[in-house]
Design a protein around this motif. Structure first.
Motif, PDB file in Angstrom:
ATOM      1  N   LEU A  60      33.149  36.129  45.692  1.00 13.26           N
ATOM      2  CA  LEU A  60      33.746  36.469  44.394  1.00 13.26           C
ATOM      3  C   LEU A  60      33.718  35.302  43.414  1.00 13.26           C
ATOM      4  O   LEU A  60      33.387  35.464  42.246  1.00 13.26           O
ATOM      5  N   ARG A  61      34.088  34.112  43.909  1.00  9.19           N
ATOM      6  CA  ARG A  61      34.127  32.957  42.997  1.00  9.19           C
ATOM      7  C   ARG A  61      32.741  32.658  42.448  1.00  9.19           C
ATOM      8  O   ARG A  61      32.571  32.398  41.247  1.00  9.19           O
ATOM      9  N   THR A  62      31.726  32.699  43.331  1.00 10.75           N
ATOM     10  CA  THR A  62      30.356  32.445  42.881  1.00 10.75           C
ATOM     11  C   THR A  62      29.908  33.478  41.854  1.00 10.75           C
ATOM     12  O   THR A  62      29.203  33.159  40.885  1.00 10.75           O
ATOM     13  N   LEU A  63      30.332  34.732  42.054  1.00 10.63           N
ATOM     14  CA  LEU A  63      29.948  35.808  41.137  1.00 10.63           C
ATOM     15  C   LEU A  63      30.796  35.837  39.874  1.00 10.63           C
ATOM     16  O   LEU A  63      30.502  36.599  38.944  1.00 10.63           O
ATOM     17  N   GLY A  64      31.855  35.016  39.837  1.00  6.96           N
ATOM     18  CA  GLY A  64      32.729  35.004  38.668  1.00  6.96           C
ATOM     19  C   GLY A  64      33.620  36.230  38.567  1.00  6.96           C
ATOM     20  O   GLY A  64      33.982  36.652  37.465  1.00  6.96           O
ATOM     21  N   ILE A  65      33.981  36.796  39.715  1.00  9.82           N
ATOM     22  CA  ILE A  65      34.820  37.996  39.742  1.00  9.82           C
ATOM     23  C   ILE A  65      36.200  37.629  40.267  1.00  9.82           C
ATOM     24  O   ILE A  65      36.322  37.181  41.414  1.00  9.82           O
ATOM     25  N   PRO A  66      37.258  37.805  39.482  1.00  6.68           N
ATOM     26  CA  PRO A  66      38.612  37.536  39.986  1.00  6.68           C
ATOM     27  C   PRO A  66      38.978  38.517  41.100  1.00  6.68           C
ATOM     28  O   PRO A  66      38.518  39.659  41.118  1.00  6.68           O
ATOM     29  N   GLU A  67      39.828  38.075  42.023  1.00  7.81           N
ATOM     30  CA  GLU A  67      40.226  38.936  43.135  1.00  7.81           C
ATOM     31  C   GLU A  67      40.950  40.187  42.651  1.00  7.81           C
ATOM     32  O   GLU A  67      40.767  41.281  43.208  1.00  7.81           O
ATOM     33  N   PHE A  68      41.796  40.037  41.601  1.00  9.65           N
ATOM     34  CA  PHE A  68      42.533  41.217  41.136  1.00  9.65           C
ATOM     35  C   PHE A  68      41.598  42.250  40.523  1.00  9.65           C
ATOM     36  O   PHE A  68      41.888  43.450  40.521  1.00  9.65           O
ATOM     37  N   THR A  69      40.455  41.788  39.986  1.00 11.62           N
ATOM     38  CA  THR A  69      39.472  42.739  39.446  1.00 11.62           C
ATOM     39  C   THR A  69      38.869  43.576  40.570  1.00 11.62           C
ATOM     40  O   THR A  69      38.689  44.794  40.441  1.00 11.62           O
ATOM     41  N   LEU A  70      38.547  42.925  41.700  1.00 10.10           N
ATOM     42  CA  LEU A  70      38.024  43.670  42.843  1.00 10.10           C
ATOM     43  C   LEU A  70      39.054  44.686  43.326  1.00 10.10           C
ATOM     44  O   LEU A  70      38.696  45.835  43.657  1.00 10.10           O
ATOM     45  N   ARG A  71      40.316  44.305  43.361  1.00  9.86           N
ATOM     46  CA  ARG A  71      41.360  45.246  43.800  1.00  9.86           C
ATOM     47  C   ARG A  71      41.441  46.443  42.857  1.00  9.86           C
ATOM     48  O   ARG A  71      41.614  47.587  43.289  1.00  9.86           O
ATOM     49  N   ARG A  72      41.326  46.174  41.562  1.00  9.27           N
ATOM     50  CA  ARG A  72      41.333  47.270  40.583  1.00  9.27           C
ATOM     51  C   ARG A  72      40.126  48.186  40.800  1.00  9.27           C
ATOM     52  O   ARG A  72      40.234  49.404  40.714  1.00  9.27           O
ATOM     53  N   TRP A  73      38.972  47.589  41.049  1.00  3.78           N
ATOM     54  CA  TRP A  73      37.772  48.393  41.295  1.00  3.78           C
ATOM     55  C   TRP A  73      37.954  49.282  42.524  1.00  3.78           C
ATOM     56  O   TRP A  73      37.563  50.443  42.523  1.00  3.78           O
ATOM     57  N   LEU A  74      38.538  48.713  43.582  1.00  2.15           N
ATOM     58  CA  LEU A  74      38.750  49.488  44.800  1.00  2.15           C
ATOM     59  C   LEU A  74      39.732  50.636  44.548  1.00  2.15           C
ATOM     60  O   LEU A  74      39.529  51.762  45.005  1.00  2.15           O
ATOM     61  N   ASP A  75      40.818  50.348  43.810  1.00  4.58           N
ATOM     62  CA  ASP A  75      41.827  51.381  43.524  1.00  4.58           C
ATOM     63  C   ASP A  75      41.263  52.504  42.664  1.00  4.58           C
ATOM     64  O   ASP A  75      41.691  53.661  42.783  1.00  4.58           O
TER      65      ASP A  75
END
Length: 344
Positions: A43-58
């Motif tokens: 995620l860090r390498t891709l520039g994606i915050p962890e909370f954004t991934l959680r939102r995507w999953l939800d």
């Protein structure tokens, strides 16, 4: 104003709660998932915050395919995509095996109660090699010949025959039968393929079960639930039902029965949630009503009826109906006036 340090936030700076919420909404709208599988640690390498991934999953923008491996829901679920996901967590000297190999080959090897879970990646290493120790990967030792492995988009995996036999050794009886059924259907395997593959399994735990079950396997079973139901019937000592029986009237297909006894006009059907949901219920009831009007006795099974008292109830019903509808066939012999010419 309260502040918080948000883990995974770019630059990892202290931000206000309101700023964090606003940035989360902004990121969810402006950042798009990669067009390839990725890991949590990427995620860090891709520039994606962890909370954004959680939102995507939800919001079902992203789905989790393996433990710690994700991809956009817009990417089609192909064999290549699955292989690329496995490659992200596969050790160099390992071969994908068991349930993960089945998943790569397009076969669901889960039990009815856990088939929607995301299991660890199961891999095999040669005897004496260190087993992988990492989250999301379960390692084991297997002595595999080159003929028992294949390359799927660069990923080493056990062949369909080897995968089916490995799983049939370690699964319960009904799960083993479901795996054998599915591999016969998906990969055009025959009983002789299983018999040949078993020559390498002498002395292995579970091989006796596989030798007993593989002659009963059929490519006609269309779901693990159907295979489990057939296995329950077999273990009860009842006659073997015929899978996928088509019933026609005046040349028109009126019904297709999961498991049937044609002569006794008895139908047994397994209703899985993914195939017999709300949208299918009216169609199923109409079809079964027609069957009953034609004199069929229809028994409908759901996954909770595969164990416990509920299983005993429908098995007792099936046994009773088959007994009532089975005509006794008398053996007829030509009569003879001479006692020694009569059959004993």
């Amino acid at each position: 104003m309260s502040t918080a340090v948000v883990r995974g936030y770019p630059q990892a700076t202290a931000v206000t709660i309101s700023q964090w919420a606003e940035s989360g909404q902004r990121c969810a709208m402006t950042i798009h998932p990669p067009n390839h599988p990725f890991r949590w640690r990427d995620l860090r390498t891709l520039g994606i915050p962890e909370f954004t991934l959680r939102r995507w999953l939800d919001s079902d923008v992203v789905r989790r395919l393996l433990t710690g491996v994700y991809c956009s829901t817009e990417l089609p679920d192909t064999l290549e995509l699955r292989a690329r996901c496995v490659a992200l967590v596969l050790p160099d000297d390992a071969v994908v095996c068991d349930r993960t190999a089945a998943w790569l080959w397009g076969v669901n090897a889960h039990d009815p109660d856990d088939r929607f879970g995301v299991p660890d990646v199961e891999v095999a290493v040669p005897p004496g090699h260190p087993k992988p120790r990492r989250n999301g990967v379960r390692g084991m030792e297997r002595d595999l010949k080159s003929s028992e492995t294949a390359s799927v988009f660069g990923v080493s995996v056990t062949t369909p025959v080897r995968t089916a036999l490995d799983l049939a050794c370690i699964r319960g009886r009904w799960g083993a039968l479901a795996v054998l059924d599915a591999f016969m259907s998906e990969h055009d395997l025959a009983h002789k393929d299983f018999a040949l593959g078993l020559t390498r399994f002498k002395g292995r735990r579970g091989v006796t079960q596989v030798r007993e079950l593989y002659p009963l396997a059929t490519p006609l079973s269309e779901s693990p639930g159907e295979s489990w139901t057939r296995g329950v019937i077999i273990d009860e000592g009842l006659p073997m039902p015929e899978p996928q029986v088509e019933i026609t009237a005046n040349g028109v297909l009126m019904a297709r029965i999961d498991l049937a006894y044609r002569r006794q006009r008895v139908a047994v059907e397994y209703d899985g949630e993914e195939f017999h949901g709300e949208e299918q219920r009216d169609h199923d009831e109409s079809r079964r009503t027609w069957l009953r009007e034609q004199g069929w006795h229809v028994i409908v099974i759901r996954k909770e009826q595969l164990s416990g008292p509920a299983r005993a109830d429908w098995l007792a019903e099936l046994g009773r109906v088959l007994g009532e509808r089975s005509a006794r066939v008398k053996r007829l012999y030509a009569r003879s006036r001479l006692p020694w010419q009569r059959p004993s």
